[in-house]
Write an enzyme that holds these catalytic residues in place. Structure first.
Site, PDB file in Angstrom:
ATOM      1  N   CYS A 118       0.817  -1.222   0.000  1.00  0.00           N
ATOM      2  CA  CYS A 118       0.000   0.000   0.000  1.00  0.00           C
ATOM      3  C   CYS A 118       0.850   1.272   0.000  1.00  0.00           C
ATOM      4  O   CYS A 118       0.331   2.359  -0.233  1.00  0.00           O
ATOM      5  CB  CYS A 118      -0.949   0.007   1.188  1.00  0.00           C
ATOM      6  SG  CYS A 118      -2.211  -1.271   1.052  1.00  0.00           S
ATOM      7  N   HIS A 255      -3.246   7.235   3.201  1.00  0.00           N
ATOM      8  CA  HIS A 255      -3.656   5.977   2.574  1.00  0.00           C
ATOM      9  C   HIS A 255      -5.027   5.612   3.120  1.00  0.00           C
ATOM     10  O   HIS A 255      -5.279   5.726   4.320  1.00  0.00           O
ATOM     11  CB  HIS A 255      -2.625   4.897   2.903  1.00  0.00           C
ATOM     12  CG  HIS A 255      -3.056   3.534   2.467  1.00  0.00           C
ATOM     13  ND1 HIS A 255      -3.483   3.281   1.186  1.00  0.00           N
ATOM     14  CD2 HIS A 255      -3.150   2.356   3.141  1.00  0.00           C
ATOM     15  CE1 HIS A 255      -3.820   2.006   1.088  1.00  0.00           C
ATOM     16  NE2 HIS A 255      -3.619   1.423   2.261  1.00  0.00           N
ATOM     17  N   ASN A 285     -10.086   0.148   0.088  1.00  0.00           N
ATOM     18  CA  ASN A 285      -8.623   0.260  -0.013  1.00  0.00           C
ATOM     19  C   ASN A 285      -8.190  -0.255  -1.384  1.00  0.00           C
ATOM     20  O   ASN A 285      -8.219  -1.460  -1.633  1.00  0.00           O
ATOM     21  CB  ASN A 285      -7.990  -0.576   1.113  1.00  0.00           C
ATOM     22  CG  ASN A 285      -6.467  -0.545   1.092  1.00  0.00           C
ATOM     23  OD1 ASN A 285      -5.864  -0.035   0.151  1.00  0.00           O
ATOM     24  ND2 ASN A 285      -5.863  -1.097   2.127  1.00  0.00           N
TER      25      ASN A 285
HETATM   26  C1  COA Z   1      -9.785  -5.887   9.916  1.00  0.00           C
HETATM   27  C2  COA Z   1     -10.416  -4.978  10.960  1.00  0.00           C
HETATM   28  C3  COA Z   1     -11.480  -4.111  10.307  1.00  0.00           C
HETATM   29  C4  COA Z   1     -11.094  -5.863  12.017  1.00  0.00           C
HETATM   30  O1  COA Z   1     -11.637  -5.031  12.995  1.00  0.00           O
HETATM   31  P1  COA Z   1     -11.402  -5.373  14.534  1.00  0.00           P
HETATM   32  O2  COA Z   1     -12.071  -4.344  15.302  1.00  0.00           O
HETATM   33  O3  COA Z   1      -9.924  -5.533  14.739  1.00  0.00           O
HETATM   34  O4  COA Z   1     -12.180  -6.702  14.683  1.00  0.00           O
HETATM   35  P2  COA Z   1     -11.666  -8.134  15.187  1.00  0.00           P
HETATM   36  O5  COA Z   1     -10.744  -8.743  14.191  1.00  0.00           O
HETATM   37  O6  COA Z   1     -11.210  -8.007  16.601  1.00  0.00           O
HETATM   38  O7  COA Z   1     -13.018  -8.902  15.174  1.00  0.00           O
HETATM   39  C5  COA Z   1     -14.066  -8.576  16.075  1.00  0.00           C
HETATM   40  C6  COA Z   1     -15.235  -9.481  15.797  1.00  0.00           C
HETATM   41  O8  COA Z   1     -15.840  -9.064  14.556  1.00  0.00           O
HETATM   42  C7  COA Z   1     -15.983 -10.200  13.706  1.00  0.00           C
HETATM   43  N1  COA Z   1     -15.892  -9.755  12.323  1.00  0.00           N
HETATM   44  C8  COA Z   1     -14.791  -9.655  11.530  1.00  0.00           C
HETATM   45  N2  COA Z   1     -15.145  -9.206  10.327  1.00  0.00           N
HETATM   46  C9  COA Z   1     -16.482  -9.013  10.353  1.00  0.00           C
HETATM   47  C10 COA Z   1     -17.419  -8.562   9.409  1.00  0.00           C
HETATM   48  N3  COA Z   1     -17.067  -8.179   8.152  1.00  0.00           N
HETATM   49  N4  COA Z   1     -18.713  -8.470   9.777  1.00  0.00           N
HETATM   50  C11 COA Z   1     -19.105  -8.828  11.007  1.00  0.00           C
HETATM   51  N5  COA Z   1     -18.251  -9.249  11.951  1.00  0.00           N
HETATM   52  C12 COA Z   1     -16.963  -9.359  11.624  1.00  0.00           C
HETATM   53  C13 COA Z   1     -14.872 -11.133  14.113  1.00  0.00           C
HETATM   54  O9  COA Z   1     -15.165 -12.435  13.722  1.00  0.00           O
HETATM   55  C14 COA Z   1     -14.847 -10.940  15.596  1.00  0.00           C
HETATM   56  O10 COA Z   1     -15.868 -11.725  16.147  1.00  0.00           O
HETATM   57  P3  COA Z   1     -15.643 -12.481  17.548  1.00  0.00           P
HETATM   58  O11 COA Z   1     -15.442 -11.382  18.557  1.00  0.00           O
HETATM   59  O12 COA Z   1     -16.913 -13.234  17.715  1.00  0.00           O
HETATM   60  O13 COA Z   1     -14.435 -13.346  17.365  1.00  0.00           O
HETATM   61  C15 COA Z   1      -9.365  -4.087  11.626  1.00  0.00           C
HETATM   62  O14 COA Z   1      -8.541  -4.855  12.472  1.00  0.00           O
HETATM   63  C16 COA Z   1      -8.538  -3.349  10.644  1.00  0.00           C
HETATM   64  O15 COA Z   1      -9.040  -2.515   9.897  1.00  0.00           O
HETATM   65  N6  COA Z   1      -7.204  -3.586  10.637  1.00  0.00           N
HETATM   66  C17 COA Z   1      -6.326  -2.937   9.702  1.00  0.00           C
HETATM   67  C18 COA Z   1      -6.496  -3.509   8.334  1.00  0.00           C
HETATM   68  C19 COA Z   1      -5.892  -2.646   7.270  1.00  0.00           C
HETATM   69  O16 COA Z   1      -6.025  -1.462   7.315  1.00  0.00           O
HETATM   70  N7  COA Z   1      -5.243  -3.268   6.289  1.00  0.00           N
HETATM   71  C20 COA Z   1      -4.617  -2.605   5.204  1.00  0.00           C
HETATM   72  C21 COA Z   1      -3.347  -2.027   5.648  1.00  0.00           C
HETATM   73  S1  COA Z   1      -2.601  -1.205   4.340  1.00  0.00           S
END
Ligand code: COA
Length: 335
Positions: A118, A255, A285
């Site tokens: 990215c 970004h 993204n």
């Molecule tokens: C991926 C991301 C959105 C997940 O959000 P989060 O708040 O960390 O969520 P978690 O991974 O802790 O998951 C929380 C819960 O939501 C659930 N969940 C994950 N994706 C879901 C979705 N699309 N819809 C509903 N629930 C979802 C998980 O299964 C988890 O459930 P559980 O508590 O029963 O296990 C977040 O971590 C993120 O944006 N990270 C950075 C990613 C990024 O920017 N990547 C590119 C970098 S260049």
């Protein structure tokens, strides 16, 4: 008389996204998710998806470059160099940059691809600026083009809402009046690879459909934490060493990974949210295309002399920031 220092001015922006829109309602029918969850946790309403047999990133890159050439009135034969940042090249070789050059008729240009996930567009922009600053080249095009849908696992609800397809391009030309890329600070740390990568498809693990190794693998939380701290810190470093306070910045161009990452980064930098370019809701993204797509969407608001800070974070890990003095009064081409 002493020669004036040459800087690399951004003299135009072009972009393109595919017509097909995958919105949260459609995504909710594909995986167990909701519009509300995606809007709260990620901030993406819809993303554009490239459909069509055999169409890859060069197809989108070509369209962004054509938009750029038209807007800037540039003859493709005058382009000296085209660098394409992408993690989804059409194929490993030839470079997607070469394919784009051939498609737009930039037959005097040489081209190559650059991979920094990215952060690819910012790394390519910084690299390109050096070719201008030395006086060697006069017109360099930097393209970011990514067909993220080709490496996204649409059964993984934690990653598939995030990504979309798109492309963007900028033209760099010499300035003797101090416009353009004034400074940049780039970093990478391969220890972060374990949290965000695509395992197969290269020489270590040739293409395979086994184990889903040809899809993006992401551990959301460590990526989230690293993105906020690194993007804000590197942007502040660039601001501090150029004696820029938050009020001197017209726009932060972050970004577009996640709305919460953008908000937290702006907050940590002391930049008010209305100064952060945000269009993640419309595209998700798009990896290397987020910065030029943001510049294109906000182009009409940019004024000559504006101080803008570009900041990125991506797989690798890679991160960086650049200070750009904007070179022209933007016209809103969307009207
Ligand atoms: C991926 C991301 C959105 C997940 O959000 P989060 O708040 O960390 O969520 P978690 O991974 O802790 O998951 C929380 C819960 O939501 C659930 N969940 C994950 N994706 C879901 C979705 N699309 N819809 C509903 N629930 C979802 C998980 O299964 C988890 O459930 P559980 O508590 O029963 O296990 C977040 O971590 C993120 O944006 N990270 C950075 C990613 C990024 O920017 N990547 C590119 C970098 S260049």
């Amino acid at each position: 008389m002493k020669n004036k220092k040459i800087t690399a001015a951004i003299t135009g922006v072009g972009a393109w996204v595919p017509e097909y829109i995958l919105d949260n309602d459609e995504l909710s029918r594909m995986v167990d998710t909701t519009d509300e969850w995606i809007m709260t946790r990620i901030g993406v309403k819809e993303r554009h998806i490239l459909k069509g047999e055999g169409l890859g990133s060069s197809y989108m890159g070509e369209r962004a470059v054509r938009d750029l050439l038209e807007k800037t009135g540039t003859d493709p034969m005058d382009i000296d160099l085209l660098i394409c940042a992408t993690v989804t090249p059409d194929m490993f070789f030839p470079a997607t940059a070469n394919l784009i050059c051939a498609k737009v008729g930039a037959m005097n240009a040489f081209g190559y691809d650059l991979i920094a996930a990215c952060s690819g567009f910012l790394f390519a922009l910084s690299t390109a600026s050096q070719f201008i600053e030395t006086g060697k080249y006069k017109k360099v095009v930097v393209v970011g083009a990514d067909k993220m849908s080709s490496i996204t696992d649409y059964t993984d609800r934690a990653t598939c809402p995030i990504f979309g397809d798109g492309s963007g391009a900028v033209l760099l030309e010499p300035s003797e009046d101090g416009y353009g890329i004034i400074d940049f600070d780039l970093h990478s740390d391969g220890n972060g690879a374990k949290h965000l990568h695509m395992k197969a498809g290269g020489s270590a693990y040739p293409p395979t459909h086994e184990n889903k190794w040809h899809y993006i693998y992401q551990e959301g939380q460590p990526v989230f934490k690293a993105a906020v701290s690194h993007m804000a810190d590197v942007a502040l470093e660039v601001m501090n060493r150029n004696h820029l306070a938050a009020e001197d910045i017209a726009y932060l161009v972050p970004h577009q990974a996640n709305i919460r990452i953008i908000e937290a980064t702006a907050k940590r930098m002391g930049i008010s949210e209305d100064k952060a370019m945000i269009n993640i809701q419309n595209y998700g993204n798009t990896t290397t295309a987020t910065l030029p797509l943001a510049l294109r969407d906000y182009e009409g608001r940019l004024r000559k002399g504006d101080n803008i800070i570009l900041a990125t974070f991506g797989g690798g890990f890679t991160w960086g920031a650049a200070y750009v003095k904007w070179a022209y009064d933007g016209v809103d081409f969307s009207k």
